[in-house]
Write a protein that holds these residues in place. Structure first.
Motif, mmCIF file in Angstrom:
data_model
loop_
_atom_site.group_PDB
_atom_site.id
_atom_site.type_symbol
_atom_site.label_atom_id
_atom_site.label_comp_id
_atom_site.label_asym_id
_atom_site.label_seq_id
_atom_site.Cartn_x
_atom_site.Cartn_y
_atom_site.Cartn_z
ATOM 1 N N ARG A 181 -37.822 40.683 26.198
ATOM 2 C CA ARG A 181 -38.920 41.299 25.731
ATOM 3 C C ARG A 181 -40.221 40.303 25.330
ATOM 4 O O ARG A 181 -41.992 40.472 25.987
ATOM 5 C CB ARG A 181 -39.713 42.441 24.314
ATOM 6 N N SER A 182 -39.615 39.098 24.928
ATOM 7 C CA SER A 182 -40.751 38.228 24.778
ATOM 8 C C SER A 182 -41.258 37.152 25.549
ATOM 9 O O SER A 182 -42.572 36.748 26.371
ATOM 10 C CB SER A 182 -40.285 37.800 23.455
ATOM 11 N N VAL A 183 -40.140 36.766 26.966
ATOM 12 C CA VAL A 183 -40.919 35.914 27.933
ATOM 13 C C VAL A 183 -41.686 37.285 28.627
ATOM 14 O O VAL A 183 -42.895 36.321 29.150
ATOM 15 C CB VAL A 183 -39.327 35.873 29.204
ATOM 16 N N HIS A 200 -51.703 41.171 22.059
ATOM 17 C CA HIS A 200 -50.601 41.504 22.329
ATOM 18 C C HIS A 200 -49.313 41.947 21.335
ATOM 19 O O HIS A 200 -48.413 42.699 21.920
ATOM 20 C CB HIS A 200 -50.421 41.097 23.641
ATOM 21 N N GLY A 201 -49.632 41.550 19.980
ATOM 22 C CA GLY A 201 -48.635 42.065 19.394
ATOM 23 C C GLY A 201 -48.009 40.896 19.369
ATOM 24 O O GLY A 201 -46.754 41.048 18.050
ATOM 25 N N VAL A 234 -44.290 34.172 19.611
ATOM 26 C CA VAL A 234 -42.965 34.790 19.278
ATOM 27 C C VAL A 234 -42.939 36.755 19.074
ATOM 28 O O VAL A 234 -43.746 36.547 18.281
ATOM 29 C CB VAL A 234 -42.973 34.064 17.500
ATOM 30 N N LEU A 235 -41.597 37.457 19.514
ATOM 31 C CA LEU A 235 -42.097 38.675 19.432
ATOM 32 C C LEU A 235 -41.041 38.827 18.661
ATOM 33 O O LEU A 235 -39.426 38.338 19.062
ATOM 34 C CB LEU A 235 -42.023 38.957 20.829
ATOM 35 N N ASN A 236 -41.311 40.102 17.560
ATOM 36 C CA ASN A 236 -40.183 40.634 16.949
ATOM 37 C C ASN A 236 -39.207 39.384 16.591
ATOM 38 O O ASN A 236 -37.732 39.880 16.225
ATOM 39 C CB ASN A 236 -39.341 41.376 17.214
ATOM 40 N N GLY A 237 -39.459 38.308 16.525
ATOM 41 C CA GLY A 237 -39.014 37.233 15.418
ATOM 42 C C GLY A 237 -38.819 36.435 16.739
ATOM 43 O O GLY A 237 -37.566 34.696 16.477
ATOM 44 N N TYR A 238 -38.394 37.158 17.954
ATOM 45 C CA TYR A 238 -37.152 35.715 18.870
ATOM 46 C C TYR A 238 -38.749 35.647 20.155
ATOM 47 O O TYR A 238 -40.314 35.925 19.951
ATOM 48 C CB TYR A 238 -36.696 36.825 19.859
ATOM 49 N N CYS A 239 -38.627 34.124 20.370
ATOM 50 C CA CYS A 239 -39.368 33.418 20.515
ATOM 51 C C CYS A 239 -38.683 33.079 22.639
ATOM 52 O O CYS A 239 -38.159 33.961 22.994
ATOM 53 C CB CYS A 239 -38.713 31.736 20.468
ATOM 54 N N SER A 240 -40.252 33.244 23.843
ATOM 55 C CA SER A 240 -40.558 32.652 24.168
ATOM 56 C C SER A 240 -40.742 31.351 24.774
ATOM 57 O O SER A 240 -41.387 30.906 24.240
ATOM 58 C CB SER A 240 -40.746 33.729 25.813
ATOM 59 N N ASP A 241 -40.911 30.586 26.123
ATOM 60 C CA ASP A 241 -41.510 29.547 26.408
ATOM 61 C C ASP A 241 -41.376 29.312 27.888
ATOM 62 O O ASP A 241 -40.158 29.253 29.113
ATOM 63 C CB ASP A 241 -40.167 28.198 25.744
ATOM 64 N N MET A 242 -41.778 28.968 28.180
ATOM 65 C CA MET A 242 -42.383 28.530 30.120
ATOM 66 C C MET A 242 -43.489 28.411 30.216
ATOM 67 O O MET A 242 -44.161 27.744 29.574
ATOM 68 C CB MET A 242 -42.755 30.224 30.797
ATOM 69 N N GLY A 259 -33.861 31.205 21.024
ATOM 70 C CA GLY A 259 -33.889 32.535 20.530
ATOM 71 C C GLY A 259 -34.695 32.827 19.135
ATOM 72 O O GLY A 259 -36.221 32.540 19.432
ATOM 73 N N LEU A 260 -34.101 33.237 18.022
ATOM 74 C CA LEU A 260 -34.942 33.189 16.771
ATOM 75 C C LEU A 260 -36.156 31.423 16.549
ATOM 76 O O LEU A 260 -36.687 31.597 16.435
ATOM 77 C CB LEU A 260 -34.630 32.899 15.015
ATOM 78 N N ALA A 261 -35.600 30.904 16.358
ATOM 79 C CA ALA A 261 -36.141 28.657 17.085
ATOM 80 C C ALA A 261 -36.461 28.952 18.599
ATOM 81 O O ALA A 261 -35.427 29.283 19.609
ATOM 82 C CB ALA A 261 -35.522 28.303 16.290
ATOM 83 N N VAL A 262 -37.503 28.435 18.599
ATOM 84 C CA VAL A 262 -37.857 27.733 20.403
ATOM 85 C C VAL A 262 -36.829 26.713 20.896
ATOM 86 O O VAL A 262 -36.932 26.327 21.780
ATOM 87 C CB VAL A 262 -38.810 27.888 20.156
ATOM 88 N N HIS A 263 -36.427 25.877 19.770
ATOM 89 C CA HIS A 263 -35.225 24.617 20.138
ATOM 90 C C HIS A 263 -34.277 25.206 19.084
ATOM 91 O O HIS A 263 -34.315 24.592 18.141
ATOM 92 C CB HIS A 263 -36.252 23.508 20.008
ATOM 93 N N GLU A 264 -33.643 25.193 19.979
ATOM 94 C CA GLU A 264 -31.821 25.491 19.326
ATOM 95 C C GLU A 264 -31.108 25.359 20.620
ATOM 96 O O GLU A 264 -31.331 24.643 21.504
ATOM 97 C CB GLU A 264 -31.883 26.420 18.711
ATOM 98 N N ASP A 265 -30.262 25.107 19.506
ATOM 99 C CA ASP A 265 -28.551 24.736 20.569
ATOM 100 C C ASP A 265 -28.687 25.995 21.529
ATOM 101 O O ASP A 265 -28.217 26.869 21.295
ATOM 102 C CB ASP A 265 -27.612 24.019 20.123
ATOM 103 N N PRO A 266 -27.800 25.628 22.811
ATOM 104 C CA PRO A 266 -27.545 24.282 23.443
ATOM 105 C C PRO A 266 -28.382 23.579 23.705
ATOM 106 O O PRO A 266 -29.236 24.434 24.207
ATOM 107 C CB PRO A 266 -25.886 24.537 24.052
ATOM 108 N N ARG A 267 -28.000 22.580 23.755
ATOM 109 C CA ARG A 267 -29.145 21.124 24.728
ATOM 110 C C ARG A 267 -28.112 20.995 25.912
ATOM 111 O O ARG A 267 -26.991 20.707 25.943
ATOM 112 C CB ARG A 267 -29.572 20.237 23.830
#
Lengths: 366, 366
Positions: free
Chosen positions: B152-154, B188-189, B230-238, B304-312
């Motif tokens: 939903r974040s994406v 948009h929230g 960040v939507l409901n805590g979860y990140c997107s990145d595009m 996920g909850l962070a926009v940069h997290e493992d795995p790389r």
């Protein structure tokens, strides 16, 4: 800014402590010492680390992504990349520089990073020395060039507030107003807000740290706006509370009480006075009217490259204020279910008193 | 989210390591374990710390400012304030809970804080144990509820991009477009952008980490937009790169090359494959065309909850991917003086391949 002077002063301090070099990881300290504008993505993703030997030239260590920015911002430093991580680069650089004792900023280095660096460098006979507040102590006292930067930041913040003010109408959502504020800040050249703007109406103004929501600003209820921006690296911070519509007698009474406390705090400020005495002077006014429990935070904090820095104007800080410090004066009264009132100005500590950096007095004296 | 299940799993891990309790300071770990939405002002100003005993109920330790938010977000935890600081509160709480060994997150605790806590608690016979990645390891694999949040974040991020797109015109400044993007996100929230949006035109698109400036978007030159929310805590990145105006042959050739690399990376992803092999699959396409040096960063990262997290997804990470991981696939080519092209999607690692979370394919296949 005279970066060369600051570096020399820091280097003299290192030599006095018989330290061969220091790693500067704290972002505002880094900017203070060299003007580098790279911004970190949290403590775990730095945009660069300064390596300052006790004698000789400065190194700015960074990665691929920040190379151009580092070279543009700090042409007088040697920019070195660490494609295989900071420990490997240090193992290559430090022995050539003759470094045996390497200081690091204990208050802005992760425990895991300090452990990893200490283990890696021990193999090369290099000892890590934790230090705290070396650069923060330099930053405590602002020179006139810095005060001028802060003054311009405060004035721009006030200008944004005046521009946005006509659009603050009952029914408009808090978040909508907060976004309008932050957009105006950036259109006027601010680097960014110095903290997420607070727009809190009615009951929500009773939260000193309210997050603006989709709820509308309510008519005839208190509205608190706490906003600040970063201009040329320097922060501003200002709070105004007022009532869209008609303020009732209780509001007027409490507002005037908070304002009297703010004036008493400002009146108490001058070089040589203890920070706790300033807090006490303002708090006494609010406590004397029976609202002591409703003022649950410190009276103020330092502002400079960071929006929250030393000195704290708190009952726990018994250090003396010194000329050139810049602090907020922001008493508040918070009554759950009713709302809150906070008034915040920024001042410079001078020998004979304080210089108010805020020119706009709207909503202070009702 | 099933916080009780996560807490139980963590507690079982603590008991296996014979640890009596853990302090959770890392903000995304805190949110993962209890849903608390408090946001920190950098690592030095936390909005709260979770204290999780190996057995029994959870404590959320915070200060005056966050009390209401903590109680509202985590009604099943015991909220305790620390008006005189965390060490004093711990000295009061831990002996009652029978804690002798207290773990802390070494990778999100300042060296100075760890030192101060260890010294303070030693007086009460309590030992501090540094731990790393305990909760991050749990966060690596997303359950379907989390994947749905990320999806939903994406999708919202894509929606914002489509809405803003018509207003992206040559002559408009980068910062103006970035602000329009971030304002639309919040309307948009979205809680906030997941990182400062990148809008980089012409030469500036050659900086992978460009900061939007007051310069205008140039006609017939590459424009890179890298955005997330960040939507409901979860990140997107595009990231999307395209040419306002007319793309020349060189642009089209390089764009298609980056897209082929992205598809090769996505094609290589499935559970059991090494992260480095995925990076290699994409990099081989770009290197094969002679642009290997112009692709100076890793292929992707976890989100996920962070926009940069493992795995790389990097040449240095030889761990196997596992089903339920969520990663970006973002090859790029950066040519100083000409510009850059980066294309970034987010995918879920599945047993048989990957699930593309991005529905919008505009500007991918030219």
């Amino acid at each position: 800014m005279d970066y060369a002077k600051r570096i020399k002063r820091l280097q003299a301090g290192l030599r006095r402590q018989q330290i061969d070099a220091i790693l500067i990881t704290q972002p505002e300290n880094r900017r203070y010492l060299c003007g580098y504008t790279g911004s970190d993505h949290g403590i775990a993703e730095t945009s660069g680390v300064l390596l300052i030997p006790a004698k000789g030239g400065v190194y700015l260590l960074t990665d691929f992504r920040y190379r151009l920015q580092a070279e543009q911002d700090v042409p007088w430093a040697t920019v070195v990349l660490y494609p295989r991580g900071l420990p490997r680069l240090l193992l290559r650089l430090l022995p050539d520089l003759g470094v045996r004792k390497l200081a690091f900023e204990s208050h802005y280095t992760l425990h895991s990073t300090a452990t990893m660096l200490a283990e890696g460098l021990a193999k090369a006979g290099i000892t890590m020395v934790p230090l705290r507040g070396l650069v923060e102590n330099m930053r405590l006292i602002k020179d006139e060039e810095e005060i001028d930067c802060i003054r311009r930041s405060v004035r721009l913040n006030e200008q944004v507030f005046s521009e946005i003010f006509p659009a603050i109408q009952p029914g408009r959502s808090e978040i909508d107003i907060a976004l309008a504020i932050e957009t105006a800040m950036r259109h006027h050249g601010a680097e960014q807000p110095s903290f997420p703007s607070i727009v809190a109406s009615a009951d929500r103004s009773a939260l000193p740290h309210a997050v603006p929501g989709v709820l509308p600003v309510e008519k005839n209820r208190p509205l608190t706006i706490d906003m600040g921006l970063v201009l040329n690296g320097y922060c501003s911070d200002m709070t105004r509370t007022f009532v869209p519509g008609r303020a009732d007698d209780r509001y007027l009474e409490l507002h005037r009480l908070v304002r009297r406390a703010q004036l008493a705090g400002m009146e108490a400020i001058r070089a040589g006075v203890r920070a706790s005495a300033v807090d006490r002077a303002a708090r006494a006014i609010i406590a004397g009217a029976g609202y002591g429990d409703a003022f649950g935070h410190a009276l103020g904090h330092g502002v400079g490259l960071a929006v929250h820095e030393d000195p704290r104007l708190s009952s726990l800080n018994h250090k003396q204020l010194r000329a050139g410090m810049v602090v907020t004066v922001e008493p508040g009264i918070y009554l759950p279910g009713w709302g809150g009132i906070r008034l915040e100005n920024m001042v410079v500590v001078r020998d004979e008193g304080c210089e108010n950096l805020n020119a706009d007095t709207t909503w202070l004296d009702l």
